[in-house]
Write a protein that holds these residues in place. Structure first.
Motif: not given
Length: 253
Positions: A76, A73, A79, A20
């Motif tokens: 993240a 993280v 994604g 992402t």
């Protein structure tokens, strides 16, 4: 015939496809070959979370909290792409009727077994990172890289169980064992870097090389044994479980 594009654009396409990370749009990117650079993208992801971990260490954050933040993280940045695949795979494998497994895996709703698989993966990663004190940045890079080399191996070695989908695209990109060699050599070099950094101590680099290659191979083999092939979800599961088990094995040494 897959369209050729230079290595920089291939890597950019791989980062856009697998993460992402906000990158500028470039017209004409070819995403059909991104699987060939998956281990490199893994090193990029591992380098980013490794840099974050180092920064938090210098700020004085305790190791358990730091490990949890890094894992968060980490999700993240991807994604949750691979973690979602691991969850769907767990839900599918929980079905007693083999003929319904692919149908359940395609369902976007997460079941109890998918949730348990996600919890297990996150616990393994966080607890293992808490027990690893030295060269964490390199260990994170190696884990991400080996996970994605395992994905490459599963793409090449085992049949794809769906006629369409992102996984079918990868199957075209990894058509020969020769497509696996660059990623394998890269990961052996990354693992071997610890030999130079750690005063020519050979034990840990050898464990990283053998352990990474073995775990990456066995996870794909196990999912193939259970399903008779692979899908895009199981490719994600291979990445997640290889990363988690690789970190757990390193804690022994």
């Amino acid at each position: 015939m897959l369209k050729q594009q230079n290595l920089g654009l291939q890597l950019l396409a791989g980062v856009i496809f697998y993460t992402t990370i906000p990158l500028p749009y470039i017209d004409g990117l070819d995403f059909r070959r991104v699987a060939r650079l998956a281990p490199v993208v893994g090193l990029v992801i591992g380098g980013m979370v490794g840099l974050l971990d180092t920064g938090l260490m210098y700020l004085g954050m305790p190791v358990l909290t730091r490990s949890a933040v890094v894992v968060g993280v980490w999700i993240a940045i991807t994604g949750g792409l691979h973690l979602d695949g691991a969850m769907d795979t767990a839900d599918g494998l929980a079905v007693g009727n083999p003929e319904r497994r692919l149908e359940v895996m395609a369902d976007s709703a997460t079941g109890a077994f998918g949730a348990m698989a996600a919890i297990a993966v996150l616990l393994f990663k966080t607890s293992a990172l808490t027990d690893i004190t030295d060269y964490r940045w390199l260990v994170l890079m190696a884990a991400c890289g080996w996970g994605r080399w395992g994905q490459q191996l599963a793409i090449w070695r085992y049949p794809y169980l769906k006629p369409t989908g992102k996984g079918a695209l990868h199957k075209q990109a990894i058509a020969s064992y020769l497509d696996l060699l660059p990623g394998l050599l890269l990961m052996l070099a990354v693992s071997g870097l610890l030999w130079w950094l750690n005063g020519h101590n050979w034990m840990m680099p050898v464990v990283m090389m053998i352990g990474g290659c073995a775990i990456a191979s066995l996870t794909g083999t196990w999912f193939n044994h259970k399903l008779g092939g692979h899908t895009g979800d199981t490719y994600g599961a291979v990445v997640e479980w290889t990363e988690a088990l690789f970190l757990c094995v390193l804690t022994i040494f």
